[in-house]
Design an enzyme around this catalytic site. Structure first.
Site, PDB file in Angstrom:
ATOM      1  N   HIS A   1       8.863 -28.006 -45.804  1.00 32.71           N
ATOM      2  CA  HIS A   1       8.582 -27.847 -47.228  1.00 32.71           C
ATOM      3  C   HIS A   1       7.125 -28.187 -47.555  1.00 32.71           C
ATOM      4  O   HIS A   1       6.483 -27.532 -48.377  1.00 32.71           O
ATOM      5  CB  HIS A   1       9.523 -28.768 -48.016  1.00 32.71           C
ATOM      6  CG  HIS A   1       9.696 -28.361 -49.435  1.00 32.71           C
ATOM      7  ND1 HIS A   1       9.966 -27.074 -49.827  1.00 32.71           N
ATOM      8  CD2 HIS A   1       9.632 -29.084 -50.573  1.00 32.71           C
ATOM      9  CE1 HIS A   1      10.066 -27.022 -51.136  1.00 32.71           C
ATOM     10  NE2 HIS A   1       9.859 -28.226 -51.618  1.00 32.71           N
TER      11      HIS A   1
ATOM     12  N   ASP B   1       8.841 -21.290 -51.060  1.00 34.02           N
ATOM     13  CA  ASP B   1       9.926 -22.237 -50.807  1.00 34.02           C
ATOM     14  C   ASP B   1      10.588 -22.655 -52.123  1.00 34.02           C
ATOM     15  O   ASP B   1      10.722 -23.839 -52.438  1.00 34.02           O
ATOM     16  CB  ASP B   1       9.397 -23.474 -50.078  1.00 34.02           C
ATOM     17  CG  ASP B   1      10.236 -23.760 -48.830  1.00 34.02           C
ATOM     18  OD1 ASP B   1      10.022 -24.813 -48.218  1.00 34.02           O
ATOM     19  OD2 ASP B   1      11.105 -22.923 -48.480  1.00 34.02           O
TER      20      ASP B   1
ATOM     21  N   SER C   1       8.195 -24.529 -54.713  1.00 29.42           N
ATOM     22  CA  SER C   1       9.399 -25.333 -54.908  1.00 29.42           C
ATOM     23  C   SER C   1       9.874 -25.319 -56.356  1.00 29.42           C
ATOM     24  O   SER C   1      10.301 -24.256 -56.823  1.00 29.42           O
ATOM     25  CB  SER C   1       9.162 -26.747 -54.368  1.00 29.42           C
ATOM     26  OG  SER C   1      10.387 -27.362 -54.107  1.00 29.42           O
TER      27      SER C   1
HETATM   28  C1  71H Z   1      12.072 -39.756 -52.367  1.00 34.36           C
HETATM   29  C2  71H Z   1      11.649 -38.858 -53.474  1.00 34.36           C
HETATM   30  N1  71H Z   1      12.557 -37.710 -53.667  1.00 34.36           N
HETATM   31  C3  71H Z   1      12.258 -37.263 -55.057  1.00 34.36           C
HETATM   32  C4  71H Z   1      13.343 -36.429 -55.621  1.00 34.36           C
HETATM   33  C5  71H Z   1      12.346 -36.570 -52.701  1.00 34.36           C
HETATM   34  C6  71H Z   1      10.813 -36.346 -52.460  1.00 34.36           C
HETATM   35  N2  71H Z   1      10.561 -35.015 -51.871  1.00 34.36           N
HETATM   36  C7  71H Z   1      10.240 -34.946 -50.454  1.00 34.36           C
HETATM   37  C8  71H Z   1       8.805 -35.381 -50.249  1.00 34.36           C
HETATM   38  C9  71H Z   1       7.560 -35.013 -51.054  1.00 34.36           C
HETATM   39  C10 71H Z   1       7.143 -35.894 -49.925  1.00 34.36           C
HETATM   40  C11 71H Z   1       5.800 -36.458 -49.565  1.00 34.36           C
HETATM   41  C12 71H Z   1       4.695 -36.131 -50.335  1.00 34.36           C
HETATM   42  C13 71H Z   1       3.466 -36.712 -50.042  1.00 34.36           C
HETATM   43  C14 71H Z   1       3.385 -37.616 -48.973  1.00 34.36           C
HETATM   44  C15 71H Z   1       2.060 -38.234 -48.664  1.00 34.36           C
HETATM   45  F1  71H Z   1       2.218 -39.339 -47.966  1.00 34.36           F
HETATM   46  F2  71H Z   1       1.351 -37.374 -47.929  1.00 34.36           F
HETATM   47  F3  71H Z   1       1.430 -38.527 -49.801  1.00 34.36           F
HETATM   48  C16 71H Z   1       4.497 -37.951 -48.203  1.00 34.36           C
HETATM   49  C17 71H Z   1       5.741 -37.357 -48.495  1.00 34.36           C
HETATM   50  C18 71H Z   1       8.320 -36.791 -50.303  1.00 34.36           C
HETATM   51  C19 71H Z   1       8.024 -35.139 -48.977  1.00 34.36           C
HETATM   52  C20 71H Z   1      10.651 -33.889 -52.647  1.00 34.36           C
HETATM   53  O1  71H Z   1      10.845 -33.984 -53.842  1.00 34.36           O
HETATM   54  C21 71H Z   1      10.452 -32.488 -52.036  1.00 34.36           C
HETATM   55  N3  71H Z   1      10.241 -31.566 -53.166  1.00 34.36           N
HETATM   56  C22 71H Z   1       8.982 -31.275 -53.627  1.00 34.36           C
HETATM   57  S1  71H Z   1       7.648 -31.996 -52.865  1.00 34.36           S
HETATM   58  C23 71H Z   1       6.213 -31.403 -53.773  1.00 34.36           C
HETATM   59  C24 71H Z   1       5.076 -32.326 -53.564  1.00 34.36           C
HETATM   60  C25 71H Z   1       5.110 -33.613 -54.103  1.00 34.36           C
HETATM   61  C26 71H Z   1       4.089 -34.497 -53.857  1.00 34.36           C
HETATM   62  C27 71H Z   1       3.032 -34.086 -53.047  1.00 34.36           C
HETATM   63  F4  71H Z   1       2.030 -34.954 -52.821  1.00 34.36           F
HETATM   64  C28 71H Z   1       2.969 -32.817 -52.512  1.00 34.36           C
HETATM   65  C29 71H Z   1       4.006 -31.951 -52.770  1.00 34.36           C
HETATM   66  N4  71H Z   1       8.762 -30.455 -54.643  1.00 34.36           N
HETATM   67  C30 71H Z   1       9.798 -29.873 -55.323  1.00 34.36           C
HETATM   68  O2  71H Z   1       9.579 -29.115 -56.276  1.00 34.36           O
HETATM   69  C31 71H Z   1      11.116 -30.182 -54.875  1.00 34.36           C
HETATM   70  C32 71H Z   1      11.313 -31.027 -53.830  1.00 34.36           C
HETATM   71  C33 71H Z   1      12.700 -31.208 -53.563  1.00 34.36           C
HETATM   72  C34 71H Z   1      13.382 -30.429 -54.489  1.00 34.36           C
HETATM   73  C35 71H Z   1      12.435 -29.736 -55.384  1.00 34.36           C
END
Ligand code: 71H
Length: 399
Positions: free
Chosen positions: A321, A266, A243
């Protein structure tokens, strides 16, 4: 069936995997990474916790915009007992010069969350450094500062014995959310540049270790870094990331030609300047999920298409993702799908396809003499669970 085999899958390659943490120059400018490497069989080493300490759960809560006290218990309950499929500080297994991979995590993640991918690569003979970025994109990270006079004074006054050693004090840096009204591109673009510098710094640190130079690790660990002298093939180096870490791959390739190829999982292309695309000269492999991508993001990947430099793209059917980080293995099916941590495809099958396609691409562009070329068809998307290129319908560009 509900009793799906839980836990993060171990590497499938011939080598048992060790892991150890390294923090060079304890300041924020230093390099902080987890090293995964082929290790010797050892029964005494144990597997470290998947999430090293509670501050990371607090950071995750901030990132997810849920309140800390509630989430700390939920995360501890849900994920607190998981172990990483690697043996902490196990002795390195020398075997000539090994290829090297630098891994860059996504927004809100940190260095331990991609252990299924990193452990698989190490089990196949790679040395993998999973960096923890200090660009405020990680959920949490830490570094140290020397205890100041006042801190020492306070402590010594508290204790009778004067603690003269200038021990280091932990500082924690948490995820920085976009401020209200703040434009996102300047922040993300400055972060991706810092992230690339940190990947290059980690590589330079590994070069020093490889030369046998004395190693100052700010973290007290049981691992003997001198055993890594002459262990790395400095011509066989790749950069990989998920990402935001995928964008970091492209920025890093552009800045440092020592990286011979990149694998972007991704990738989120938003943080990148268009003007760097013509300057990237190395092969790139885009491995995408089916649900995350959109036309604007894909069209930026296509700007990197080239007739002379190999640029490949595949999409794994039924993935989301979160199919790349470790979370996808750690919840039951329904909660995983509810939280978009799992797609339709079995998470182990998805990561297996991703890892095999990665290994085939690495063999091709690092000139490895292994049998990873058996998976060459996956690079072309030739599998029932793969799509060649993308599933996203691209807007017809204005004529
Ligand atoms: C509302 C917050 N809002 C922030 C801008 C969007 C938050 N979001 C979607 C999420 C990460 C999600 C997630 C994690 C972990 C649990 C758990 F419960 F398992 F801990 C649940 C739910 C919440 C799915 C993303 O950011 C997606 N994303 C990610 S996720 C990378 C990641 C982060 C934490 C982790 F533990 C594992 C992986 N990396 C990127 O580089 C980019 C994006 C979007 C564009 C660029």
């Amino acid at each position: 069936h509900s009793c799906s085999n839980f836990g993060i899958p171990a590497g499938k390659g011939p080598n048992p995997v060790g892991c150890t943490d390294f923090m060079m120059d304890h300041t924020i400018k230093g390099s902080f990474f987890r090293l995964y490497y082929p290790c010797q069989e050892t029964e005494k080493a144990e597997k470290p916790d998947w999430v090293p300490c509670k501050e990371y759960f607090n950071g995750l809560a901030d990132f997810m915009k849920i309140n800390r006290s509630l989430s700390e218990h939920i995360f501890k309950y849900l994920f607190g007992s998981y172990k990483i499929p690697a043996f902490l500080d196990a002795p390195y297994k020398p075997d000539g010069k090994r290829p090297v991979i630098i891994f860059s995590h996504g927004l809100g993640a940190f260095r331990t969350l991609y252990s299924a991918i990193c452990a698989e690569l190490a089990s196949q003979g790679f040395i993998v450094a999973s960096v923890e970025h200090r660009d405020q994109s990680a959920s949490a990270t830490y570094f140290f500062h020397e205890k100041t006079e006042s801190e020492t004074a306070k402590q010594t006054s508290a204790k009778t014995s004067a603690s003269t050693d200038n021990t280091l004090v932990e500082d924690w840096m948490y995820y920085r959310a976009l401020q209200h009204g703040e434009r996102e591109f300047p922040l993300r673009n400055s972060q991706v540049k810092l992230r690339a510098d940190e990947c290059i710094l980690a590589l330079n640190k590994l070069f020093e270790v490889n030369s046998g130079a004395a190693v100052q690790n700010a973290l007290k660990t049981e691992f003997d870094w001198t055993t890594l002298e002459d262990s790395m093939d400095l011509c066989r180096i790749a950069v990989m990331g998920h990402s935001f870490g995928g964008a970091t791959v492209i920025e890093t390739l552009c800045k440092e030609v020592k990286f011979k190829c990149g694998i972007a999982l991704d990738a989120w292309m938003f943080p990148l300047d268009d003007e760097i695309f013509p300057r990237v000269k190395q092969p790139i492999f885009f491995i995408n999920s089916e649900k995350f991508q959109w036309a604007g993001n894909i069209s930026r990947m296509k700007k990197l298409d080239s007739t002379v430099i190999q640029r490949k793209m595949i999409t794994i059917r039924g993935t989301v993702h979160q199919s790349f980080p470790d979370f996808t293995f750690l919840t039951g099916n329904w909660i995983g799908k509810l939280m978009k941590l799992k797609g339709e495809i079995d998470p182990q099958l998805a990561i297996d396809l991703c890892n095999k396609a990665t290994l085939a691409f690495l063999q091709r562009h690092l000139g490895l003499e292994k049998n990873f070329n058996q998976w060459d068809p996956l690079i072309e998307g030739e599998d029932d669970n793969l799509i060649k290129g993308t599933n996203v319908v691209l807007l017809q560009s204005a004529i």
